[in-house]
Design an enzyme around this catalytic site. Structure first.
Site, PDB file in Angstrom:
ATOM      1  N   TYR A 277      37.007  36.266  28.362  1.00 18.89           N
ATOM      2  CA  TYR A 277      37.177  37.060  29.591  1.00 18.89           C
ATOM      3  C   TYR A 277      38.660  37.195  29.968  1.00 18.89           C
ATOM      4  CZ  TYR A 277      36.099  38.440  34.466  1.00 18.89           C
ATOM      5  OH  TYR A 277      36.006  39.089  35.673  1.00 18.89           O
TER       6      TYR A 277
ATOM      7  N   LYS B 277      40.682  40.645  30.298  1.00 20.81           N
ATOM      8  CA  LYS B 277      41.259  41.082  31.568  1.00 20.81           C
ATOM      9  C   LYS B 277      42.775  41.257  31.488  1.00 20.81           C
ATOM     10  CE  LYS B 277      37.657  41.755  34.067  1.00 20.81           C
ATOM     11  NZ  LYS B 277      37.201  43.170  34.182  1.00 20.81           N
TER      12      LYS B 277
HETATM   13  P1  NAP Z   1      28.285  42.046  38.577  1.00 20.04           P
HETATM   14  O1  NAP Z   1      27.767  41.805  39.947  1.00 20.04           O
HETATM   15  O2  NAP Z   1      27.781  41.199  37.456  1.00 20.04           O
HETATM   16  O3  NAP Z   1      28.044  43.591  38.229  1.00 20.04           O
HETATM   17  C1  NAP Z   1      28.431  44.113  36.984  1.00 20.04           C
HETATM   18  C2  NAP Z   1      27.602  45.332  36.686  1.00 20.04           C
HETATM   19  O4  NAP Z   1      28.049  45.851  35.417  1.00 20.04           O
HETATM   20  C3  NAP Z   1      26.105  45.010  36.554  1.00 20.04           C
HETATM   21  O5  NAP Z   1      25.331  45.951  37.243  1.00 20.04           O
HETATM   22  C4  NAP Z   1      25.894  45.078  35.043  1.00 20.04           C
HETATM   23  O6  NAP Z   1      24.601  45.482  34.658  1.00 20.04           O
HETATM   24  C5  NAP Z   1      26.897  46.172  34.661  1.00 20.04           C
HETATM   25  N1  NAP Z   1      27.156  46.163  33.230  1.00 20.04           N
HETATM   26  C6  NAP Z   1      27.313  45.097  32.419  1.00 20.04           C
HETATM   27  N2  NAP Z   1      27.509  45.478  31.156  1.00 20.04           N
HETATM   28  C7  NAP Z   1      27.470  46.836  31.154  1.00 20.04           C
HETATM   29  C8  NAP Z   1      27.599  47.803  30.135  1.00 20.04           C
HETATM   30  N3  NAP Z   1      27.783  47.467  28.851  1.00 20.04           N
HETATM   31  N4  NAP Z   1      27.516  49.114  30.477  1.00 20.04           N
HETATM   32  C9  NAP Z   1      27.301  49.468  31.764  1.00 20.04           C
HETATM   33  N5  NAP Z   1      27.171  48.583  32.774  1.00 20.04           N
HETATM   34  C10 NAP Z   1      27.247  47.274  32.471  1.00 20.04           C
HETATM   35  O7  NAP Z   1      29.877  41.907  38.517  1.00 20.04           O
HETATM   36  P2  NAP Z   1      31.003  42.058  39.649  1.00 20.04           P
HETATM   37  O8  NAP Z   1      31.325  40.700  40.144  1.00 20.04           O
HETATM   38  O9  NAP Z   1      30.652  43.144  40.604  1.00 20.04           O
HETATM   39  O10 NAP Z   1      32.242  42.498  38.739  1.00 20.04           O
HETATM   40  C11 NAP Z   1      32.631  43.861  38.587  1.00 20.04           C
HETATM   41  C12 NAP Z   1      33.962  43.908  37.837  1.00 20.04           C
HETATM   42  O11 NAP Z   1      34.942  43.165  38.561  1.00 20.04           O
HETATM   43  C13 NAP Z   1      33.902  43.286  36.451  1.00 20.04           C
HETATM   44  O12 NAP Z   1      34.738  44.005  35.574  1.00 20.04           O
HETATM   45  C14 NAP Z   1      34.445  41.888  36.676  1.00 20.04           C
HETATM   46  O13 NAP Z   1      34.975  41.349  35.505  1.00 20.04           O
HETATM   47  C15 NAP Z   1      35.504  42.174  37.729  1.00 20.04           C
HETATM   48  N6  NAP Z   1      35.868  41.009  38.529  1.00 20.04           N
HETATM   49  C16 NAP Z   1      34.956  40.347  39.301  1.00 20.04           C
HETATM   50  C17 NAP Z   1      35.348  39.263  40.061  1.00 20.04           C
HETATM   51  C18 NAP Z   1      34.399  38.495  40.969  1.00 20.04           C
HETATM   52  O14 NAP Z   1      34.821  37.466  41.524  1.00 20.04           O
HETATM   53  N7  NAP Z   1      33.168  38.943  41.156  1.00 20.04           N
HETATM   54  C19 NAP Z   1      36.683  38.830  40.023  1.00 20.04           C
HETATM   55  C20 NAP Z   1      37.583  39.513  39.221  1.00 20.04           C
HETATM   56  C21 NAP Z   1      37.176  40.608  38.482  1.00 20.04           C
HETATM   57  P3  NAP Z   1      23.465  44.389  34.271  1.00 20.04           P
HETATM   58  O15 NAP Z   1      23.273  43.547  35.452  1.00 20.04           O
HETATM   59  O16 NAP Z   1      22.267  45.211  33.938  1.00 20.04           O
HETATM   60  O17 NAP Z   1      24.022  43.609  33.121  1.00 20.04           O
END
Ligand code: NAP
Length: 254
Positions: A155, A159
């Site tokens: 990851y 990133k």
């Molecule tokens: P999340 O709640 O897990 O949501 C991610 C979404 O992406 C889910 O609906 C998932 O679908 C979908 N997804 C996964 N693989 C995919 C694919 N191959 N094609 C299309 N859609 C796909 O994650 P989040 O926390 O909102 O994170 C969103 C972004 O922010 C990510 O890039 C993450 O790395 C980044 N981020 C998050 C955090 C944090 O603290 N939450 C911090 C830094 C960065 P499924 O559920 O069906 O798999």
């Protein structure tokens, strides 16, 4: 009149979490919005809930962003359904945390495939429209984990790769009226971080409180915090900002 009136935005991974927060914010500010995600029922339900302004529309698209044919079809559907494309947010993401001596090859491939190849494929398809119309905004989701997190070699690599990708695209596409930036969230309350709590054997609130205590602003982030930054970076107010990564993390890495 919203900042995004007359604009069409596509957000990947938008059925929930940060992607949903960004898509909702664009809709509140007047955009038509395409939500791309894996689960058909979840993404359709999310599209129905968008706070659209009069005259704006939404579409739900099922696609795996790491599949080139699926991405080409998805972008075609968005343009066909919503009549154009102006903003792309590469948000879809997964985690498969493991120490390197326990990390199987397929977990490495999956994480790099979704975050990096996904952002590449979506951007390659979208930029054709952006370059032709001499207008476009690309926002990539990085993370504070880009700076290195134990148990997240896959990851963290993805990133930090997103940040290099952002800079390269900004140089290539700037002459064609396309801005490319990244936002790097710290801890945000979503199912992704709830899953991390479970993996560490902690309760969701216990985990959030522990993270908040270590943060200079003494709280964790919400999808709205990231959406506010996204709404600025993809707006015309930020037209002189490109190739940048904005950390939205409450100062957690200071
Ligand atoms: P999340 O709640 O897990 O949501 C991610 C979404 O992406 C889910 O609906 C998932 O679908 C979908 N997804 C996964 N693989 C995919 C694919 N191959 N094609 C299309 N859609 C796909 O994650 P989040 O926390 O909102 O994170 C969103 C972004 O922010 C990510 O890039 C993450 O790395 C980044 N981020 C998050 C955090 C944090 O603290 N939450 C911090 C830094 C960065 P499924 O559920 O069906 O798999």
């Amino acid at each position: 009149m919203g900042r995004y009136q007359g604009r069409v935005a596509v957000v990947t991974g938008a059925a929930r979490g940060i992607g949903w927060g960004i898509a909702s914010r664009f809709a509140e500010e007047g955009a038509s919005v395409a939500l791309v995600d894996l689960d058909a029922a979840a993404v359709a339900e999310a599209a129905d809930r968008l706070p659209l302004r009069p005259g704006a529309a939404a579409t739900a698209v099922v696609a795996d962003v790491s599949s080139a044919p699926a991405v080409e079809t998805a972008i075609g559907t968005v343009v066909g359904d919503l009549g154009g494309l102006h903003v792309l947010v590469n948000n879809a993401g997964v985690t498969r945390d493991n120490l390197i001596h326990k990390m199987p090859e397929d977990e490495w491939d999956l994480v790099l495939g979704v975050h990096l190849k996904g952002a590449f494929l979506m951007s390659r398809a979208a930029q054709r429209h952006f370059v032709e119309q001499r207008y476009g905004k690309i926002l990539n989701l990085s993370s504070t984990s880009a700076l290195g997190t134990r148990g997240q070699a896959n990851y963290s690599t993805a990133k930090m790769g997103v940040q290099g990708f952002t800079r390269a695209l900004a140089i290539e596409l700037g002459p064609f009226g396309v801005n490319v930036n990244a936002v790097a969230p710290g801890f945000v309350t979503t199912e992704m971080t709830d899953a991390t709590a479970a993996r560490l054997g902690l309760g969701v609130e216990e985990f959030r409180n522990a993270r908040a205590e270590r943060n200079p602003v003494r709280r964790v982030g919400s999808p709205d915090d990231i959406a506010a930054a996204a709404a600025f970076l993809c707006s015309d107010e930020a037209s002189y900002v490109t190739g940048q990564t904005l950390y939205v993390d409450g100062g957690s890495k200071l």
